[in-house]
Scaffold this motif. Sequence first.
Motif, PDB file in Angstrom:
ATOM      1  N   LEU A   1       0.905  -1.178  -0.022  1.00  0.00           N
ATOM      2  CA  LEU A   1       0.030   0.044   0.204  1.00  0.00           C
ATOM      3  C   LEU A   1       0.815   1.402  -0.006  1.00  0.00           C
ATOM      4  O   LEU A   1       0.252   2.207  -0.261  1.00  0.00           O
ATOM      5  N   LEU A   2       2.196   1.224   0.357  1.00  0.00           N
ATOM      6  CA  LEU A   2       2.964   2.369   0.372  1.00  0.00           C
ATOM      7  C   LEU A   2       3.019   2.816  -1.009  1.00  0.00           C
ATOM      8  O   LEU A   2       3.584   2.016  -1.886  1.00  0.00           O
ATOM      9  N   SER A   3       2.728   4.076  -1.460  1.00  0.00           N
ATOM     10  CA  SER A   3       2.770   4.799  -2.524  1.00  0.00           C
ATOM     11  C   SER A   3       3.926   5.446  -3.120  1.00  0.00           C
ATOM     12  O   SER A   3       3.934   6.713  -2.662  1.00  0.00           O
TER      13      SER A   3
ATOM     14  N   PHE B   1       4.475  -3.568  -9.827  1.00  0.00           N
ATOM     15  CA  PHE B   1       5.555  -4.005  -8.893  1.00  0.00           C
ATOM     16  C   PHE B   1       5.446  -3.386  -7.381  1.00  0.00           C
ATOM     17  O   PHE B   1       5.265  -2.335  -7.253  1.00  0.00           O
ATOM     18  N   ASP B   2       5.801  -4.310  -6.601  1.00  0.00           N
ATOM     19  CA  ASP B   2       5.508  -3.570  -4.770  1.00  0.00           C
ATOM     20  C   ASP B   2       6.948  -2.969  -4.865  1.00  0.00           C
ATOM     21  O   ASP B   2       7.934  -3.069  -5.602  1.00  0.00           O
ATOM     22  N   ILE B   3       6.929  -2.269  -3.743  1.00  0.00           N
ATOM     23  CA  ILE B   3       8.072  -1.214  -3.598  1.00  0.00           C
ATOM     24  C   ILE B   3       9.313  -1.803  -3.406  1.00  0.00           C
ATOM     25  O   ILE B   3      10.674  -1.396  -3.503  1.00  0.00           O
TER      26      ILE B   3
ATOM     27  N   THR C   1      16.460   1.195  -7.015  1.00  0.00           N
ATOM     28  CA  THR C   1      17.694   0.668  -7.155  1.00  0.00           C
ATOM     29  C   THR C   1      18.170   0.091  -5.760  1.00  0.00           C
ATOM     30  O   THR C   1      18.761  -0.778  -5.676  1.00  0.00           O
ATOM     31  N   HIS C   2      17.736   1.052  -4.687  1.00  0.00           N
ATOM     32  CA  HIS C   2      18.334   0.593  -3.320  1.00  0.00           C
ATOM     33  C   HIS C   2      17.246   0.967  -2.465  1.00  0.00           C
ATOM     34  O   HIS C   2      16.605   2.304  -2.368  1.00  0.00           O
ATOM     35  N   LEU C   3      16.597  -0.060  -1.656  1.00  0.00           N
ATOM     36  CA  LEU C   3      15.436   0.372  -0.779  1.00  0.00           C
ATOM     37  C   LEU C   3      16.009  -0.012   0.518  1.00  0.00           C
ATOM     38  O   LEU C   3      16.557  -1.192   0.999  1.00  0.00           O
ATOM     39  N   PHE C   4      15.868   0.890   1.503  1.00  0.00           N
ATOM     40  CA  PHE C   4      16.453   0.546   2.957  1.00  0.00           C
ATOM     41  C   PHE C   4      14.966   0.730   3.727  1.00  0.00           C
ATOM     42  O   PHE C   4      14.108   1.607   3.674  1.00  0.00           O
TER      43      PHE C   4
ATOM     44  N   ARG D   1       3.596  -9.500  -4.334  1.00  0.00           N
ATOM     45  CA  ARG D   1       3.151  -9.095  -2.799  1.00  0.00           C
ATOM     46  C   ARG D   1       4.007  -9.508  -1.739  1.00  0.00           C
ATOM     47  O   ARG D   1       3.540 -10.102  -0.886  1.00  0.00           O
ATOM     48  N   GLY D   2       5.230  -9.601  -1.866  1.00  0.00           N
ATOM     49  CA  GLY D   2       6.239 -10.115  -0.931  1.00  0.00           C
ATOM     50  C   GLY D   2       6.362 -11.542  -0.810  1.00  0.00           C
ATOM     51  O   GLY D   2       7.089 -12.051   0.294  1.00  0.00           O
TER      52      GLY D   2
END
Length: 1180
Positions: free
Chosen positions: A567-569, A578-580, A585-588, A844-845
């Motif tokens: 749900l995070l937009s 695609f989910d976040i 390139t880099h997700l923290f 979805r993870g």
Amino acid sequence: MAGGGGGVSPLGPSPPMWYHRDLSRAAAEELLARAGRDGSFLVRDSESVNGAYALCVLFQKHVHTYRILPDDEGFLAVQTSQGVQPKRFKTLPELVSLYLQPSQGLVTTLLYPVDREETAVSDDRDYSDGEDEKPPLPPRSASTSTPPGTDTPTDSIPAANGLSTISHEYLKGSYALDLEAVKQGACSLPHLNKTLVASCKRLNGEVDKVLSGLEILSKVFDQQSAFMVSKMIQQSVNQGGDQELENLVTKLAILKDLLSSIEKKALKALQDMSLSSPCSPPPLSMRHSKAIPVQAFEVKLDVYLAELTKIGKSQKYTLSVDVEGGRLVVMKKVKDSQEDWTTFTHDKIRQLIKSQRVQNKLGIVFEKEKDKSQRKDFIFASAKKREAFCQLLQLMKNKHSNQDEPDMISIFIGTWNMGSVPSPKSVASWVLCRGLGKTLDEMTVTIPHDLYVFGTQENSVCEREWVESLRCMLKDQTELEYKPIAVQTLWNIKIAVLVKPEHENRISHVGMSSVKTGIANTLGNKGAVGVSFMFNGTSFGFVNCHLTSGNEKIARRNQNYLDILRLLSLGDKQLSSFDISLRFTHLFWLGDLNYRLDMDIQEILNYINRKEFDPLLKVDQLNLEREKNKVFLRFAEEEISFPPTYRYERGSRDTYVWQKQKATGMRTNVPSWCDRILWKSYPETHIVCNSYGCTDDIVTSDHSPVFATFEVGVTSQFVSKKGLPKSSEQAYIEFESIEAIVKTASRTKFFIEFYSTCLEEFKKSYENDSQSSDNVNFLRVGWSNKQLTTLKPLLSEIEYLQDQHLLLTVKSLDGYESYGECVLALKSMIGSTAQQFHTYLSHRGEETGNIRGSMRVRVPSERMGTRERLYEWISVDKDETGGPKGKSMMMSRVGHEYVKSVNLKPKQDASDGDPSISKNSYNNPAYYILEGVPNQSAAALSPELIPSPTSTNPQATKAPPPSSGARTKPSCAASGTLNRPPPDFPPPPLPKAALEMVAEPPFPKPRPIYPDLAEVRIPAATPGAPLGGGSGSGALDDQSCSVLQMAKTLSESEFSGQPPRTPSAPPPLRGQPIGLGLDSCRTFPPRNPITESIAEDMPEEALWGSSSSSLSVGESSVGEWLQRLGLERYEQGLLHNGWDDLEFLSDITEEDLEEAGVFDPAHKQILLESLRQQQQQQQK
């Protein structure tokens, strides 16, 4: 809630029980599989169209999906084939009631509704870790979604078409008033002036911003204009009324003159400077920052035994790094206290080569003469000192580089649950990474980072006040004015991102979002806030979350994570498929995740007192859930080497408080690592975690602040030096074939969508032209070359394409819903021959299958020029292929190596078998057995996947060799090689039931560990077989995944031809099972990195061969030799002093032993006598 428009709710008066809201497609299939009867059905929200629904029906063990679409009038209808008139209904219950009747066009009549599982409200109660009886109220300031500092008034902001609206209003109304005033002799048009001022309000603000930026340049290069600019900016603060428009016109005129003249005046000023002074001034952004002092490192020269006789026992050196001057001084001490020193400028240092075998050893390649170089290896006092030296040299290289844009940036990330009280006056230890765990060296701790990201929970401080305190704190520590680029707040959950002033213009596409996961997903006391942006050509995402508390609420926390993921937009809106976790390139991901330790409180305290964290990390709920692939799929986390950060007594860090009396009874909060920082990066990107720890002196909260720092490679906005490519110079991305295994009970057709920033728009393939299945729960689909489109990148330079990635999503033709997504790096695919790729699919993870294929990126010869990135300047010793055993690679060009690519036609070694591609854990379709489905049985798996533990087969067949890059060790007992899985595919842990079912290895039937995907037979399901293979159906709780995990682990187990490991043989890389024991499947925490990396570089005979007791064969490492003598306690000291080789040890003296920490005379005698005896045996 989905639904069409109109006054009547499409769900009727109340949602029917067969309506499952936003249930995922995979979860819907599981529910129908459990129902198991033809005609079972449910309705869920469509994943592809907002406001639409999906009707899912089970028939002959396959799930059929029909889309229910609303029309312009809000009526609902099942999507039909072309030419068939749809039947329209006002509500979903009316539509479903029709299809409850036979012969209505569906594959079967709707017979058995599958009801949703309602969650009791009491289970959702979550009151801030038990600290408060009621959830905390949100702060007075509203949730912020604009960057701080803009202070844009909410009124009088015209929309995109605001100018035309205001103009129409004037012409309709105020125009007549002005006309009347002119008739009466007025010389001005006040209403028109007011209209123009309102229309130009935004323009006024933009001009002020531009002038503020140019004011700095004008003060340096154009003193005459500077006074006028400053005056206009000052006037703009007090402007108003009739003068506002006049001032705007004046500012525009000044801006025009300034822009047209500033470049010429700047050029003249710089030319004058270059004539008067040989040294150019430092960049303005660096003038007011702290100068980095010269740092000196005491080291020893590492030499080989042959050289030792010539130069003496040891040579001590001092390495002095002058970052500001761009010099490295190498000084050695010679006789009579004299010193011999050599200075190398930054351009004469060719490369730094980190040893993985000895963590404090570093090779430096110097340029001596033209095209000639010299390498020297140095031993540092500790691994931390080596890292500090590398960071300083990297900083020096970056500072004096000729590149206009950075190749690498440094990021600080901090998370802290503030406990609803203000922070202390100083939190310097947090931003300086001082405290416990993996911390930065004192020599580098004060170097400013490029980005600072602060995430807080239970932060009751006003947002504006909090951001200002962060800016002041950073200015105190760095003397730089950091710019806040994004702040987002959800109640008391906050995230702020601040950037160095020199990078402010490199930030673009800033996005912010929040998700509530509190009671009934409506309260913001729990949830997440997120920020995303582009740094030049690299996308970043940051998520700060506060998940459900309570030791027992694991499933609720897992669901919180999945809700936030979905749900995070954030990020590019074109990537909504695609989910976040795949949009950046880099997700923290940081925050108070609230996962606890499953262990008795007294045991936990005993381990903490002894600083033994390994047993605790094995029962950490987050680690266990990650091993089961339930949360944070393919995320990474640095090794934890600090004590649990929760729940401390406030005002102290000496005592944990784990009990609190509540109205409902005593609540227990065991000490836990609630506060975490994880990350996920695209394949073949550069990211290194340099620190991960917590403070020990900030005591206002019951949580300790946690910090981490990262070195991250970034790309610039690439500009082609050769212009747009001609048709003959166009690069192409060509696919030969693609094959996917998808976890689904559906039998629809599929197509693939391709997304990338290097494509003008997304592209689609045709539908798959091959399809097969041997098991009801998953499907193999394939596309040949004619079904796959050729992609044309926007630019054709290889330097540009090496940094690009391709996102793929596999979608169904019936509902246009995604069944799995993945990301591929183009870098490995560039070449004249096709390369193979093989990776996992997720949605979805959840891991939903795997995909493989062959492709090539064809680059014309005219566009082949490239350059080395600055972060590639530091490499890993190529002769030392072993890696450290942390959860993240110490030095990695590949952030998470879940994509393995090989050449279709690899060179074949004479001693190897037939070439084969790399095999991974997801090759085995048995891994995708649906959890909790009664008609799936471990006994139904094919003999190739689960061998009988009673039969025997002594013959050892030859396993295919791995692809390029895979590590192999020859076996003495079997004529084959072990094909090892990559480190990012950990097998899940085996539950106790599985351990009891499966006897000890060896397995009777030797086989390749990872059979080729094309050869894998999907095991046929056996209806009616009990879950767990004869042990009864069992309760469908967390153990419902035991068959799933057992099948995966069995498919990965090594074959019987493998000889037993010697005591010193290296434990497998993460994800490499030794056998079926529980410990072998656990991946947390890693073992001692130094011991393991040493073992990796032993001669191959000691790892896989003879059991002889001779030193040259049976004892190939210092660690094994010490273990035989019972003196393994001295291993670390010897290694840190450079005594890492048994042959080298033959010349060790008592003085050397004392320097390594061996002070006991008896122990020294034992060690020296053992070495003498071994030397005599070798001479015989």
